[in-house]
Design a protein around this motif. Structure first.
Motif, short mmCIF file in Angstrom:
data_model
loop_
_atom_site.label_atom_id
_atom_site.label_comp_id
_atom_site.label_asym_id
_atom_site.label_seq_id
_atom_site.Cartn_x
_atom_site.Cartn_y
_atom_site.Cartn_z
N TYR A 22 0.84 -1.20 0.00
CA TYR A 22 0.00 0.00 0.00
C TYR A 22 0.88 1.25 0.00
N PHE A 47 -10.02 7.36 2.25
CA PHE A 47 -10.02 5.94 2.56
C PHE A 47 -8.68 5.47 3.10
N GLU A 50 -8.88 6.19 6.69
CA GLU A 50 -9.72 5.15 7.29
C GLU A 50 -8.91 3.89 7.60
N VAL A 51 -8.04 3.50 6.67
CA VAL A 51 -7.19 2.33 6.89
C VAL A 51 -6.39 2.50 8.19
N VAL A 54 -8.72 2.23 11.28
CA VAL A 54 -9.09 0.83 11.55
C VAL A 54 -7.90 0.07 12.12
N ASN A 55 -6.72 0.26 11.55
CA ASN A 55 -5.54 -0.43 12.07
C ASN A 55 -5.30 -0.08 13.54
N LEU A 131 -8.47 -8.95 9.19
CA LEU A 131 -9.23 -7.79 8.73
C LEU A 131 -8.29 -6.65 8.33
N CYS A 132 -7.28 -6.38 9.14
CA CYS A 132 -6.33 -5.30 8.82
C CYS A 132 -5.63 -5.58 7.50
N ASN A 134 -6.54 -7.57 5.02
CA ASN A 134 -7.48 -7.54 3.90
C ASN A 134 -7.99 -6.13 3.61
N HIS A 135 -8.21 -5.35 4.64
CA HIS A 135 -8.70 -3.98 4.48
C HIS A 135 -7.67 -3.14 3.71
N TYR A 138 -7.74 -4.30 0.06
CA TYR A 138 -8.95 -3.80 -0.59
C TYR A 138 -8.75 -2.35 -1.06
N HIS A 139 -8.31 -1.49 -0.14
CA HIS A 139 -8.14 -0.09 -0.50
C HIS A 139 -6.92 0.13 -1.40
#
Length: 159
Positions: A22, A47, A50-51, A54-55, A131-132, A134-135, A138-139
């Protein structure tokens, strides 16, 4: 092929790898695209912030700390201090490192055990760490699409 090493190290390696990909794509992105508006969509600055949020929240949960309520009423919007490429890169890297730090040294029992959420649901550490990873993937895909639409066809994370 069996997983070598601890589960916590394996999960941390997945978070680190996706954060690195990323970050490579983010570094290569023109800042005007990163900060610009996207017709019928979300700006990469928002976004990506947002990552990081969430992390950090997952890292808190893994450490046994309640991060408090979700800080946004709707889609996440980056604050002014996060609205630059350098600030976003720092946020992304710091937040991924916080997840990895929270994972490292955790026993398999703890990672498979339940983390209670405020709504009464439970999630295990493996699911939270996944989740972290994959999130971020995704972004990162969204970053890649925007780069391709701007005629940047390189795979920046393969270099």
């Amino acid at each position: 092929m069996p997983i070598m090493g601890s589960l916590s190290e394996f999960l941390a390696s997945q978070v680190e790898a996706n954060a690195a990909r990323y970050a490579d794509d983010l570094e290569a992105m023109d800042e005007s695209i990163l900060l610009g508006s996207v017709p019928h969509g979300r700006a990469p600055v928002d976004f990506t912030h947002e990552v990081a949020v969430v992390n950090r929240r997952v890292a808190s949960r893994l450490a046994g700390v309640d991060p408090g309520p979700w800080p946004f009423e709707s889609w996440c919007v980056a604050p002014d201090e996060s609205r630059s490429k350098s600030a976003l890169l720092a946020e992304l890297r710091e937040s991924a490192a916080s997840v990895c730090d929270a994972l490292r040294g955790k026993s398999d029992e703890m990672l498979w055990g339940g983390i209670e959420l405020p709504n009464g649901d439970t999630v295990n550490g493996v699911t939270a760490a996944t989740l972290c990873a994959n999130h971020m993937a995704y972004h990162d895909g969204q970053l890649n699409l925007l780069q391709a639409q701007a005629d940047d066809m390189e795979m920046h994370w393969q270099q």
